[in-house]
Design a protein around this motif. Sequence first.
Motif: not given
Length: 325
Positions: A110, A114, A158-159, A162-163
């Motif tokens: 990820v 990112r 989405h990336v 993600h967090w």
Amino acid sequence: GAMDESPAVETTSWPSLSQATTAKSPPKRHLPAMNLIGSNALKPTVVKRAVAAALDRGPREREMVAQLIRSLASKEILTTHQCEEGFDLILQDAESLAIDVPNAPDEIGVFLARAVVDGVVSKEFLDECAEASGLDEIPRRCAVQARGALRSPGGAKHVARHWGGPEGTTAASSRREMSDLLEEYVNSRDAREASRRLQDLAVPFYHHEFVRRALAMSMDQSHVNPQVPRRVMQLLGYLGDTGLVNGTQFAKGFARIATELREISLDVPDAQAQFEGLVTAARERGLLPKGLSAWASIRGAGSAGSHLSAASSLPWEGEGGGTRG
């Protein structure tokens, strides 16, 4: 291993990172801090250490580190080449990092995706990593996974989220989940399930809010259902025994309730007496220190002191390493 060279840098890196990433105006604050790093030769190591330090923490810290790296790259404190070298170092260490943090390869994937989205490393760099014949299985898997995430429909968006996006894991959603799992626990009495859900939130620095909510719920519902205080204390005991919630977070949660006692008493007239009962029960379970003097400052805090004076006078404040917050 990843974490064993120059431990002095390792132990100081996370506090300085978290200060930099929580600054209201990041770029101004980071510049002197990063320039202290000095030689360009060290800069890839800083990228590696920042990512490695975030791997065993929650989504909020990972988001902070991703933003920090992007900010430093946009200010040209880090060049694309230095960032790519930093990710090279991370990929080389992926296997050993996975020993302590089993999902490290996934999270590194990820971070890598990112970094491409943020323009920190080039797409060509990612392709090279994904296709490199000399790369071991785990590092290559990180790169292949990163590339797959970017190629899927809506991948970049989405990336980037993600967090939890710029806010990280939002405090509001964490509080909602804490309230929900407490309500369900009181009915089901399944401490293990409640613990799993709290752990899944991945907000160890915010466990004091969970403790505060549990205590408030205990006091609020005690007259409607006299079983609630005992059940809440059983859950807190379980979370203390398993080590999911540490002493610092228990202390902060109790201190916060202490400062709110006057307000709580408007709805729960015997709040003070109930609170003292909860403190005694927590002491007996080893969740709070036994020393009476520690509570002298807290007991008056509900009527007099501010949140800070109550919390800062706790002698055990500062224990528990990285879970402060």
